[in-house]
Design a protein around this motif. Structure first.
Motif, PDB file in Angstrom:
ATOM      1  N   PRO A 236       0.814  -1.224   0.000  1.00 32.15           N
ATOM      2  CA  PRO A 236       0.000   0.000   0.000  1.00 32.15           C
ATOM      3  C   PRO A 236       0.848   1.275   0.000  1.00 32.15           C
ATOM      4  N   LEU A 237       1.986   1.225   0.681  1.00 31.04           N
ATOM      5  CA  LEU A 237       2.864   2.398   0.671  1.00 31.04           C
ATOM      6  C   LEU A 237       3.349   2.708  -0.740  1.00 31.04           C
TER       7      LEU A 237
ATOM      8  N   LEU B 198       0.851   4.615  -3.102  1.00 32.52           N
ATOM      9  CA  LEU B 198       0.704   6.056  -2.871  1.00 32.52           C
ATOM     10  C   LEU B 198       2.025   6.814  -2.978  1.00 32.52           C
ATOM     11  N   ASN B 199       3.103   6.232  -2.437  1.00 35.52           N
ATOM     12  CA  ASN B 199       4.367   6.961  -2.350  1.00 35.52           C
ATOM     13  C   ASN B 199       5.007   7.240  -3.698  1.00 35.52           C
TER      14      ASN B 199
ATOM     15  N   MET C 229       1.043   7.904   3.454  1.00 32.36           N
ATOM     16  CA  MET C 229      -0.120   7.088   3.822  1.00 32.36           C
ATOM     17  C   MET C 229      -0.367   7.208   5.315  1.00 32.36           C
ATOM     18  N   GLU C 230      -1.614   7.428   5.667  1.00 31.90           N
ATOM     19  CA  GLU C 230      -1.958   7.534   7.079  1.00 31.90           C
ATOM     20  C   GLU C 230      -1.669   6.215   7.797  1.00 31.90           C
TER      21      GLU C 230
ATOM     22  N   ALA D  10       1.922   9.820   9.365  1.00 34.44           N
ATOM     23  CA  ALA D  10       1.864   9.251   8.019  1.00 34.44           C
ATOM     24  C   ALA D  10       3.165   8.533   7.722  1.00 34.44           C
TER      25      ALA D  10
ATOM     26  N   THR E  77       5.936   6.845   4.758  1.00 31.59           N
ATOM     27  CA  THR E  77       6.423   6.899   3.374  1.00 31.59           C
ATOM     28  C   THR E  77       7.632   5.982   3.220  1.00 31.59           C
TER      29      THR E  77
ATOM     30  N   TYR F 232      -9.240   3.517   0.539  1.00 27.04           N
ATOM     31  CA  TYR F 232      -8.418   4.560   1.165  1.00 27.04           C
ATOM     32  C   TYR F 232      -9.117   5.916   1.115  1.00 27.04           C
TER      33      TYR F 232
ATOM     34  N   SER G 267      -9.657   7.577   4.616  1.00 29.44           N
ATOM     35  CA  SER G 267      -8.531   8.442   4.946  1.00 29.44           C
ATOM     36  C   SER G 267      -8.941   9.905   4.917  1.00 29.44           C
TER      37      SER G 267
END
Length: 737
Positions: free
Chosen positions: A323-324, A327-328, A334-335, A375, A377, A420, A424
């Protein structure tokens, strides 16, 4: 008024302050000691007298008060030292590559290639204390900055490191505020990934200049920032780097020192890494994947090595990295609670996440003093992309994929993004500068816009952004995603519920007409119609009165929003005399009429017929002054006057469609084109006859020139609306092909 914290540069000063604070206690202790040791205590009193003793006691209290005041004024030390960033005190083995970037031991043992730019930057810092290192993603900026910091720390500098990628905005503000208390020639402030927090960092550099700080050195690392956008770093001394400028040396150093290969083998094997040289993260993993006995390295080989490095951890890293990475790779954190919550998250034990943070495999971004906003990363977007590709191309994270593959088309990302988005806080990433993420983000929202919870979050995110103190450019980017993508009925309802007072005040306060013009263009429609009622149009005129491009953008946005407001702005705020003067004073240049008529068209479209005719006369006068072709360039080259007029009409036609009205000026300009064409035919004919030395009959010359003019017109009108093209060419008895 805040004082500068000199104890950062002078530790001895901190000791003196501590002594001053303890002075009264020391003095009292001494007297308590003297008193019982008669006759020494009595002799001391006899010598200084009672008033001498009282004076000495008063002096001690006065000095202690000064010391306490200095201690209170001294801000807390939160700035990260370079030795802390590089984990100097940790017991680590030197390595060529780490996920978290190099450590102190790696520089110390010379495992990291030393780029030639390092010495150049250090030498220039004495003359130019503010320097910029600019390069694209994964070009080695961060490693270079840390290498400079390592060298200067070993030269008895105080070096502090601010990481805009892995710190929350509030923390960065605190660090930069502390840095403004320093003014010492042996202090270096490193600001990495400046481009991620341009507004905050620009403010720091402005304050640095305004406060007269001249000694403290500042070294900035950034990706290229568009020069159309104002930024403080555009005026600083800049060192530009590319990954290719270091890749061969990195390859050679690794193969020579890690695999003990000789120069001949290094030269032969270097060709294998060519396709990975444009990204130093990819190159690093390619080198770690390389085996001398194999013919080459394929991307799947790299993904296999990354997969093994994740699987071997056995600490839920497989479910954390996936999941990181989604988004990253877009620079989006990411929360943490989405990973840990059992109710709506992934239910991963907090201890396992903290383990990875402790080992510096991932980074936790928190606001100092607050555990609520946290969060996570990875260390770089390129690393996130590599890990993401690993999950895409291997059987890694299958449980996660199955859980979020709700559509059955193997696209687990959509399912995860929906999850998410619903659970989120959208405020974490509404202002991302990644247009690719904007597409993914808005596409997911569009598919699920009926969800009431999501609609409420969108409203809250838009309101938050409109109220924020971020640069107008970032606000505009966020608004663009929502206002141009979401259904019109939802946008209309959203705008009704928004409070735009604060954004309108910011627009009234800003002096950047170009930024206002761009924001108007993005928000034209219901949003702008609501906001314009709170905009000071008199004030707006003063900001754009000398900027024809900004003025045109504002007029176009207004015309597409509310024609009555636009007409009032043109006639009553700008005024007819102003428009006439502006139009007459426009500077000549390439495509003068095409560009400037298009820019001014909004004024013409909403002015009266008298003004339209006067502006047309100005245009015709300008046409007469345009240069003709030189004899040796005729008749093959297009005539600049004709090209100018045709481009002008093209602009006018585009603007006509934009404003949704028929423009009588276009017809009048076509008359001008006809006159010009006839004139040019005769000019070209004479030039053709002169060029041929009189050997060609005049009728044949005329026919040749006419064909050339026809071809020129066809080319100039290419791509136009068919009906408009045919109507225009018919005026010259030319058939559209």
């Amino acid at each position: 008024m805040e004082t500068k914290d000199l104890t950062y540069q002078h530790p001895w000063l901190a000791r003196i302050i501590a002594f001053l604070i303890l002075f009264p206690a020391i003095f009292a202790s001494l007297w308590a000691f003297f008193d019982p040791l008669d006759p020494f205590g009595i002799k001391f009193l006899e010598k200084v007298g009672i008033w001498g003793y009282i004076g000495l006691l008063a002096l001690s209290f006065f000095i202690s008060i000064i010391g306490i005041a200095l201690l209170i004024k001294k801000p807390p030390r939160t700035l990260l030292k370079i030795e802390t960033e590089l984990r100097k005190d940790e017991d680590l083995e030197p390595q060529f590559f780490r996920r978290a970037g190099p450590s102190w031991i790696d520089f110390e043992k010379e495992y990291i290639f030393r780029r030639e730019e390092i010495d150049e930057i250090i030498d220039k810092l004495d003359e130019e204390p503010r320097q910029v290192v600019e390069g694209g993603p994964a070009s080695g900026k961060s490693v270079l900055l840390k290498h400079v910091g390592f060298d200067l720390k070993n030269s008895r500098y105080k070096v502090f490191y601010i990481d805009c990628r892995n710190e929350m905005e509030e923390n960065i503000k605190t660090y930069l505020k502390e840095a403004l208390h320093m003014d010492d020639a042996k202090t270096l402030i490193i600001i990495d990934d400046y481009h991620l927090e341009i507004d905050i960092c620009d403010y720091f550099l402005r304050q640095y200049r305004n406060q007269g700080i001249s000694e403290t050195k500042v070294l900035v690392g950034t990706r290229p920032i568009d020069r159309k956008r104002h930024s403080e770093i555009h005026n600083l001394n800049k060192t530009q780097i590319t990954p290719e400028s270091a890749s061969q040396n990195i390859i050679g150093k690794f193969l020579r020192e890690h695999l003990n290969l000789n120069d001949e083998k290094i030269e032969n094997f270097s060709m294998i890494f060519r396709e990975y040289e444009r990204d130093l993260w990819y190159l690093s993993w390619a080198l770690m994947t390389f085996k001398p006995g194999e013919a080459g390295i394929k991307p799947n080989d790299i993904y296999g090595v990354i997969k093994n490095s994740i699987v071997q951890r056995k600490d839920c890293a497989e479910d954390i990295f996936l999941p990181l990475s989604i988004l990253n790779r877009f620079e989006i954190p990411m929360e943490k609670r989405i990973l840990t919550s059992k109710e709506y998250g992934l239910g991963i034990a907090k201890k396992k996440i903290d383990d990875l943070i402790e080992k510096n495999e991932i980074v936790e971004k928190t606001v100092m003093g607050s555990e609520e906003r946290s969060a996570l990363t990875l260390h770089h977007s390129s690393l996130a992309e590599l890990i993401h590709q690993t999950y895409q191309n291997t059987e890694l994270g299958e449980d996660f994929k199955d859980r979020f593959n709700t559509s059955g088309d193997s696209d687990f990302e959509k399912g995860f993004l929906l999850h998410y988005l619903i659970h989120s806080d959208l405020l974490y990433y509404v202002d991302t500068t990644s247009l690719e993420f904007q597409d993914v983000f808005m596409g997911t929202i569009m598919q699920n816009i009926s969800d009431d919870g999501l609609r409420e979050k969108i409203k809250r995110a838009v309101q938050h952004n409109a109220d924020s103190n971020k640069e107008l450019e970032r606000i505009e980017l966020h608004l663009y995603g929502y206002l141009t993508t979401l259904p019109t009925d939802f946008v209309a309802q959203l705008v009704k519920e928004l409070n735009l007072d604060r954004l309108a005040r910011r627009i009234n306060e800003t002096s950047d007409g170009t930024r206002i013009s761009s924001l108007f263009g993005t928000t034209q429609g219901p949003f702008l119609k609501k906001m314009i009622k709170q905009i000071d149009l008199e004030n707006l005129r003063s900001k754009v009165s000398k900027d024809i491009f900004a003025l045109s953008g504002i007029l176009g946005a207004l015309a597409n929003t509310d024609k009555d407001i636009t007409r009032d702005f043109v006639r009553n705020k700008l005024g007819i005399p102003y428009i006439k003067k502006l139009f007459a004073d426009l500077k000549d240049g390439p495509d003068f009429l095409a560009r400037n008529y298009g820019m001014c068209y909004g004024m013409i479209a909403f002015a009266d017929d008298t003004l339209t005719n006067e502006l047309l006369r100005i245009i015709k006068d300008r046409l007469k002054d345009l240069p003709g072709e030189s004899l040796d360039e005729m008749p093959d080259s297009p005539n600049p006057r004709l090209v100018e007029i045709m481009n002008l009409i093209r602009e006018a036609a585009d603007e006509q469609n934009r404003f949704g009205r028929h423009d009588p000026v276009i017809d009048k300009l076509l008359d001008t084109v006809e006159e010009t064409v006839i004139e040019e035919i005769h000019v070209a004919k004479r030039a053709f006859l002169d060029f041929s030395g009189g050997d060609v009959p005049e009728s044949e010359a005329l026919e040749e020139v006419r064909k050339g003019i026809e071809e020129e017109l066809q080319g100039l009108f290419e791509g136009w609306n068919r009906e408009f093209l045919e109507r225009t060419l018919a005026r010259f008895n030319i058939t559209a092909h």
